[in-house]
Write a protein that holds these residues in place. Structure first.
Motif, PDB file in Angstrom:
ATOM      1  N   ALA A 143     -10.941  49.700  27.710  1.00  0.00           N
ATOM      2  CA  ALA A 143      -9.675  49.901  27.015  1.00  0.00           C
ATOM      3  C   ALA A 143      -9.552  49.005  25.794  1.00  0.00           C
ATOM      4  CB  ALA A 143      -8.524  49.647  27.979  1.00  0.00           C
ATOM      5  N   GLU A 144     -10.200  47.843  25.866  1.00  0.00           N
ATOM      6  CA  GLU A 144     -10.139  46.923  24.729  1.00  0.00           C
ATOM      7  C   GLU A 144     -10.931  47.435  23.530  1.00  0.00           C
ATOM      8  OE1 GLU A 144     -11.588  43.160  25.935  1.00  0.00           O
ATOM      9  OE2 GLU A 144     -10.356  43.077  27.750  1.00  0.00           O
ATOM     10  N   GLU A 145     -11.775  48.407  23.748  1.00  0.00           N
ATOM     11  CA  GLU A 145     -12.713  48.806  22.698  1.00  0.00           C
ATOM     12  C   GLU A 145     -12.438  50.208  22.186  1.00  0.00           C
ATOM     13  OE1 GLU A 145     -16.412  48.379  24.579  1.00  0.00           O
ATOM     14  OE2 GLU A 145     -16.178  46.222  24.883  1.00  0.00           O
ATOM     15  N   SER A 146     -11.202  50.661  22.280  1.00  0.00           N
ATOM     16  CA  SER A 146     -10.911  52.058  21.967  1.00  0.00           C
ATOM     17  C   SER A 146     -10.390  52.255  20.550  1.00  0.00           C
ATOM     18  CB  SER A 146      -9.899  52.589  22.977  1.00  0.00           C
ATOM     19  OG  SER A 146      -8.730  51.806  22.898  1.00  0.00           O
ATOM     20  N   ALA A 147     -10.363  51.194  19.741  1.00  0.00           N
ATOM     21  CA  ALA A 147      -9.783  51.318  18.399  1.00  0.00           C
ATOM     22  C   ALA A 147     -10.782  51.955  17.443  1.00  0.00           C
ATOM     23  CB  ALA A 147      -9.340  49.952  17.896  1.00  0.00           C
ATOM     24  N   VAL A 148     -10.969  53.272  17.565  1.00  0.00           N
ATOM     25  CA  VAL A 148     -11.894  54.008  16.704  1.00  0.00           C
ATOM     26  C   VAL A 148     -11.099  55.064  15.952  1.00  0.00           C
ATOM     27  CG1 VAL A 148     -13.907  55.503  16.655  1.00  0.00           C
ATOM     28  CG2 VAL A 148     -13.778  53.629  18.306  1.00  0.00           C
ATOM     29  N   THR A 149     -11.306  55.145  14.638  1.00  0.00           N
ATOM     30  CA  THR A 149     -10.546  56.108  13.827  1.00  0.00           C
ATOM     31  C   THR A 149     -11.337  57.401  13.658  1.00  0.00           C
ATOM     32  OG1 THR A 149     -11.504  55.390  11.749  1.00  0.00           O
ATOM     33  CG2 THR A 149      -9.586  54.143  12.559  1.00  0.00           C
ATOM     34  N   SER A 150     -10.634  58.426  13.186  1.00  0.00           N
ATOM     35  CA  SER A 150     -11.314  59.708  12.963  1.00  0.00           C
ATOM     36  C   SER A 150     -12.349  59.577  11.835  1.00  0.00           C
ATOM     37  CB  SER A 150     -10.296  60.796  12.630  1.00  0.00           C
ATOM     38  OG  SER A 150      -9.578  60.419  11.458  1.00  0.00           O
ATOM     39  N   ALA A 151     -12.072  58.681  10.879  1.00  0.00           N
ATOM     40  CA  ALA A 151     -13.055  58.463   9.802  1.00  0.00           C
ATOM     41  C   ALA A 151     -14.355  57.897  10.363  1.00  0.00           C
ATOM     42  CB  ALA A 151     -12.472  57.502   8.764  1.00  0.00           C
ATOM     43  N   ASP A 152     -14.211  57.002  11.372  1.00  0.00           N
ATOM     44  CA  ASP A 152     -15.411  56.458  12.028  1.00  0.00           C
ATOM     45  C   ASP A 152     -16.215  57.587  12.661  1.00  0.00           C
ATOM     46  OD1 ASP A 152     -14.667  53.906  11.356  1.00  0.00           O
ATOM     47  OD2 ASP A 152     -13.629  53.540  13.262  1.00  0.00           O
ATOM     48  N   VAL A 153     -15.508  58.474  13.345  1.00  0.00           N
ATOM     49  CA  VAL A 153     -16.169  59.580  14.043  1.00  0.00           C
ATOM     50  C   VAL A 153     -16.908  60.467  13.036  1.00  0.00           C
ATOM     51  CG1 VAL A 153     -15.822  61.623  15.467  1.00  0.00           C
ATOM     52  CG2 VAL A 153     -14.512  59.538  15.920  1.00  0.00           C
ATOM     53  N   GLN A 154     -16.227  60.777  11.928  1.00  0.00           N
ATOM     54  CA  GLN A 154     -16.865  61.635  10.917  1.00  0.00           C
ATOM     55  C   GLN A 154     -18.097  60.961  10.319  1.00  0.00           C
ATOM     56  OE1 GLN A 154     -13.792  62.644   8.126  1.00  0.00           O
ATOM     57  NE2 GLN A 154     -12.726  63.985   9.574  1.00  0.00           N
ATOM     58  N   GLY A 155     -17.993  59.667  10.115  1.00  0.00           N
ATOM     59  CA  GLY A 155     -19.140  58.932   9.571  1.00  0.00           C
ATOM     60  C   GLY A 155     -20.333  59.000  10.499  1.00  0.00           C
ATOM     61  N   VAL A 156     -20.076  58.804  11.777  1.00  0.00           N
ATOM     62  CA  VAL A 156     -21.171  58.851  12.758  1.00  0.00           C
ATOM     63  C   VAL A 156     -21.753  60.257  12.837  1.00  0.00           C
ATOM     64  CG1 VAL A 156     -21.733  58.619  15.208  1.00  0.00           C
ATOM     65  CG2 VAL A 156     -20.278  56.924  14.103  1.00  0.00           C
ATOM     66  N   GLN A 157     -20.856  61.277  12.805  1.00  0.00           N
ATOM     67  CA  GLN A 157     -21.336  62.660  12.861  1.00  0.00           C
ATOM     68  C   GLN A 157     -22.235  62.972  11.671  1.00  0.00           C
ATOM     69  OE1 GLN A 157     -17.614  64.742  13.226  1.00  0.00           O
ATOM     70  NE2 GLN A 157     -17.931  65.131  15.416  1.00  0.00           N
ATOM     71  N   THR A 158     -21.844  62.498  10.493  1.00  0.00           N
ATOM     72  CA  THR A 158     -22.664  62.730   9.296  1.00  0.00           C
ATOM     73  C   THR A 158     -24.021  62.068   9.429  1.00  0.00           C
ATOM     74  OG1 THR A 158     -20.660  62.780   7.966  1.00  0.00           O
ATOM     75  CG2 THR A 158     -22.729  62.451   6.782  1.00  0.00           C
ATOM     76  N   ASP A 159     -24.013  60.839   9.924  1.00  0.00           N
ATOM     77  CA  ASP A 159     -25.285  60.140  10.141  1.00  0.00           C
ATOM     78  C   ASP A 159     -26.175  60.907  11.107  1.00  0.00           C
ATOM     79  OD1 ASP A 159     -24.917  58.130   8.412  1.00  0.00           O
ATOM     80  OD2 ASP A 159     -24.331  56.620   9.896  1.00  0.00           O
ATOM     81  N   LEU A 160     -25.568  61.404  12.167  1.00  0.00           N
ATOM     82  CA  LEU A 160     -26.338  62.150  13.161  1.00  0.00           C
ATOM     83  C   LEU A 160     -26.938  63.417  12.572  1.00  0.00           C
ATOM     84  CD1 LEU A 160     -24.253  61.866  16.438  1.00  0.00           C
ATOM     85  CD2 LEU A 160     -26.571  61.074  16.059  1.00  0.00           C
ATOM     86  N   GLU A 161     -26.143  64.142  11.788  1.00  0.00           N
ATOM     87  CA  GLU A 161     -26.641  65.375  11.169  1.00  0.00           C
ATOM     88  C   GLU A 161     -27.811  65.065  10.237  1.00  0.00           C
ATOM     89  OE1 GLU A 161     -26.016  68.485  11.809  1.00  0.00           O
ATOM     90  OE2 GLU A 161     -24.655  67.838  13.381  1.00  0.00           O
ATOM     91  N   ASN A 162     -27.636  64.008   9.441  1.00  0.00           N
ATOM     92  CA  ASN A 162     -28.721  63.613   8.527  1.00  0.00           C
ATOM     93  C   ASN A 162     -29.981  63.248   9.305  1.00  0.00           C
ATOM     94  OD1 ASN A 162     -27.110  63.963   6.323  1.00  0.00           O
ATOM     95  ND2 ASN A 162     -26.489  61.814   6.196  1.00  0.00           N
ATOM     96  N   TYR A 163     -29.776  62.536  10.384  1.00  0.00           N
ATOM     97  CA  TYR A 163     -30.921  62.108  11.195  1.00  0.00           C
ATOM     98  C   TYR A 163     -31.623  63.314  11.807  1.00  0.00           C
ATOM     99  CZ  TYR A 163     -33.564  59.709  14.803  1.00  0.00           C
ATOM    100  OH  TYR A 163     -34.573  59.253  15.599  1.00  0.00           O
TER     101      TYR A 163
END
Lengths: 362, 457
Positions: free
Chosen positions: B46-66
């Motif tokens: 619960a302490e580690e749930s501060a993730v924004t939608s921009a973070d998610v999109q960034g990770v998704q883009t990295d994954l697609e590129n990879y």
């Protein structure tokens, strides 16, 4: 020969002898071993104050001015490979889990345990997320990975025994940690026994579901580990061993300080296992106790029980005298010199606190 | 269990999944069924749930590129095969000096050559994840350009199968292999180049044809394996091999209906790793073969030339005994081999066999000592960022005696070799040998020196 010449000659011989002794006393390199590697074989690990000392380069700093190099070797094949290296005089010091250390000692290795590096170690059992396996009893007849010859094997046998099973009731697949995690992901195995934070990491990765955690399981005593030194190295270099222990006690003091917990976990995360996995592995545990370097009665008793169990499970044939094997002089000296005698709670053989730590938890 | 490439792919996938899990927020982490661990985990998560939608999109883009990069590299830049494939090779570059004079032609004393270049392909045709009863293949080609030519020839071509479950070290093994392969005879002929201290084989290996491949079916197995898990050390008390082969050598068809038989038995002293009798073994091999006996058939007319014809089968026997004691850091190997070859003596005819048996004998003793960690499997498997650069030194001496005819006196050929091997990387070594060759029949004693660099991959 007149008197001054005699004195000069005597001095010269003494100086030469002293110089020779000094040279003989200082090795050029300290060969330090560690069972296991980080993710992908990287030379960093987590889960102990020794791992922190490695990440922070504390031993390298200690011996830098003496021109002594600290050469770390991380063994993919863990404890058995360390025993092989010890037997062939390729290691001076290592951290090692209970079963491998006991097997090595029973087999004739000249080692000494000079520092506690962990006790009450937690073992997990992980299965694929969609597996129907829900309990230890469900492992009967299943393909289960465990790393034979390491602390995991002893822990697994204790857990199986506590649940009315033995190794014969499961289909053991002998695998090292990284291979077992890959096999779990591809479902080539039905379950794996593992220690430490790797199980939490498997859970995060979506490849594993923890069906058993050893946290607080009084039926199963946790595994122990210690700092082992080669007997000949220790005999030839007692002052070097003392300095190694001094540095590691200091690392233990820093590591077990709650104020440094985040920095500690970040240093462990260099291993490739996530900060979060380490944090959840420690959650619910007495972190100060598991990071204690103190050799107390509970630590000795844990090793005695481990020796008895390793022999009972027929992993060794000869006995091991734990009292002869464990040498607490170095750690006692270090604790006294650094004023840390009351920094950690000392436990009796029954596991109950006999002298509570003077450190107030925040 | 898994190949390295598969492990790498899985590791990449784990990394990607791990990023996804963090990005999706810790609330989505699966709970544990272990209640004590689960409660603690949830609190930490619960302490580690501060993730924004921009973070998610960034990770998704990295994954697609990879994913794009991996797919493209695999399609365009990766060697592929239908089945799992491991490519290996050994190359030996050699230079030498000899005080012997060539019998004819230019009297050279030095020479350089590529002694051997070998490339191999091995893998699984079927991988049994349940019990490791795998169906395997091996294909190796060798070029040994001695004598000016550089013929590339087929060395090994086998398909193998594990008949017994072989998942754990304490499982007994029984593997069969069909095809062109090395005979399981003794020590010297079977030892691979990686472990041979001496550059050249003992004399009997070539003289008795034990180095040549044979085509047939060979089973190899062991019984009563003793495993010291404290060191990951496995030593079966009994090892055996049984085989039936053409007997006519490699890359050729059979020349008769008789099939040669071979049997080998090795007994290893049961011990733990730390015992002084570790890896002390005694072996014996027997090879029963047949060879065609030829005779001259007179021509149909007194002026017609006689033609050679096969008039029967003669014995070709090989008997060997060996002692092996490889207790790192030192080692000792001794091997004794007796050869019996039946052949027609001059004057044999179709109606008169007139065969004689020639007995030969070879003996070789090798002593070596290792400085360094080259041969310790556990030490070689290290975790590190850079490549490992082990430096090991292996001095050795060998005495090699070959008697080309036991009945004749003082005709032995002796080769005394002293040398050193310098291992300067995991699969590479530099070798220096000095040989003294004594020909008792001729009464000569000649020296020669060889240097060889061998690398493997």
């Amino acid at each position: 020969m007149n008197t001054w010449k005699l004195k000069f000659a005597t001095l010269a011989v003494a100086a030469a002898a002293a110089f020779g002794m000094a040279r003989a006393e200082n090795p050029k390199v300290i060969r330090f071993g560690y069972p296991g590697t980080g993710t992908g074989g990287r030379p960093y690990v987590g889960g102990s104050f020794v791992a922190y000392a490695r990440a922070a380069g504390l031993l390298e700093q200690e011996f830098k001015n003496d021109g002594i190099k600290v050469d770390w070797t991380f063994f993919k094949l863990a404890g058995p490979a360390i025993n092989e290296a010890f037997a062939n005089k390729l290691l001076d010091v290592t951290l090692l889990g209970d079963q491998a250390a006991i097997a090595g000692r029973a087999g004739g290795l000249n080692t000494k345990i000079v520092l506690a590096t962990g006790v009450r170690g937690v073992t997990y059992v992980v299965v694929p997320p969609d597996s129907p396996i829900q309990s230890i009893q469900d492992l009967k007849g299943k393909r289960v990975a465990l790393f034979r010859g390491t602390a995991i094997q002893l822990a697994a046998n204790r857990i199986l025994e506590a649940n009315g099973l033995s190794e014969k009731d499961i289909r053991v697949v002998n695998m090292d940690g990284l291979a077992a995690q890959a096999a779990l992901a591809s479902k080539d195995i039905d379950a794996l026994f593992t220690i430490g934070s790797g199980a939490l990491q498997n859970q995060d990765q979506g490849i594993g579901r923890i069906i058993y955690s050893g946290k607080g399981d009084d039926k199963v005593i946790g595994y122990a580990s210690g700092l082992l030194v080669d007997g000949d190295f220790e005999k030839a270099n007692p002052q070097i061993v003392q300095r190694i222990v001094n540095v590691l006690v200091k690392a233990a003091q820093w590591s077990s300080d709650d104020r440094n917990r985040d920095a500690l976990l970040q240093s462990w995360a260099k291993s490739g296992t996530s900060y979060s996995a380490f944090k959840r592995d420690l959650a619910g545990q007495d972190v100060r106790a598991i990071l204690s370097p103190v050799i107390d009665d509970y630590y000795r008793e844990t090793w005695k029980k481990a020796v008895a169990d390793v022999k009972r499970f027929k992993f060794i044939r000869k006995d091991v005298d734990v009292d002869q094997w464990i040498d607490s002089r170095y750690v006692d000296n270090a604790l006294k010199a650094q004023g840390l005698e009351n920094n950690w709670t000392r436990f009796g053989a029954d596991g109950k606190a006999v002298r509570v730590s003077a450190v107030q938890e925040p | 269990m898994l190949s390295e490439s598969k492990t790498l792919i899985l590791a990449s996938a784990f990394a990607a999944l791990h990023l996804s899990a963090i990005a999706a927020g810790a609330q989505t982490l699966p709970d544990t069924s272990s209640s004590n661990a689960g409660r603690a985990d949830t609190a930490v998560a619960a302490e580690e749930s501060a993730v924004t939608s921009a973070d998610v999109q960034g990770v998704q883009t990295d994954l697609e590129n990879y994913k794009f990069q991996v797919q493209r590299d695999r399609e365009l830049k990766t060697a592929q095969s239908t089945r799992a494939l491991l490519v290996t090779g050994v190359v030996q570059g050699r230079g030498g000096w000899t005080e012997a004079r060539a019998a004819t032609g230019y009297h050279k004393h030095t020479a350089g050559e590529v002694a051997t270049a070998l490339v191999g392909f091995t893998g699984n045709l079927y991988r049994d994840y349940e019990e490791a009863r795998n169906l395997t293949y091996a294909l190796r080609f060798v070029a040994a350009p001695n004598g000016g030519a550089a013929p590339v020839s087929l060395l090994d071509a086998t398909v193998g199968y594990s008949l017994l479950r072989s998942l754990a070290p304490d499982d007994q093994r029984l593997d069969i292999a069909f095809g062109q392969q090395q005979l399981p005879f003794g020590l010297e002929a079977q030892t691979t180049d990686e472990f041979k201290p001496v550059i050249t084989n003992a004399q009997f290996v070539g003289a008795l044809g034990l180095g040549a491949r044979q085509i047939g079916l060979i089973a190899r197995g062991d019984l009563f394996p003793r495993v010291d898990y404290g060191y990951n050390y496995r030593a079966p008390i009994v090892q055996y091999a049984l085989g039936m082969v053409n007997g006519n050598g490699q890359n050729t068809t059979d020349d008769n209906d008789a099939k040669d038989l071979i049997g080998r038995l090795v007994l290893t002293v049961p011990s733990d790793y730390h015992s002084w009798v570790r890896q002390f073994a005694v072996g014996a091999t027997y090879y029963k073969g047949w060879t065609n006996l030829s005779a001259l058939k007179p021509g149909a007319t007194p002026t017609a030339a006689a033609t050679p014809v096969v008039v029967g089968l003669g014995d070709r026997l090989r008997t060997g005994v060996d002692v092996y004691y490889n207790h790192h850091p030192f080692g000792l190997n001794y091997e004794w081999v007796l050869g019996e070859d039946e052949a027609n003596a001059p004057g044999a005819t179709v109606s008169k066999r007139n065969s004689v048996i020639r007995k030969t004998r070879g003996q070789v003793l090798t002593l070596f000592y290792n400085f360094g960690e080259q041969f310790l499997r556990g030490y070689r498997a290290q975790g590190r960022y850079d490549d490992w650069w082990p430096k090991s030194l292996q001095p050795f001496v060998r005495v090699d005696r070959w008697d080309p005819d036991i009945r004749a006196e003082n005709n032995e050929l002796d080769v005394y070799t002293a040398g050193v091997n310098f291992f300067f990387a995991e699969t590479s070594k530099l070798q220096f040998n000095y040989n003294t060759r004594v020909d008792n029949a001729k009464g000569t004693r000649l020296g020669d020196a060889q240097a060889q660099i061998q690398f493997g991959f």
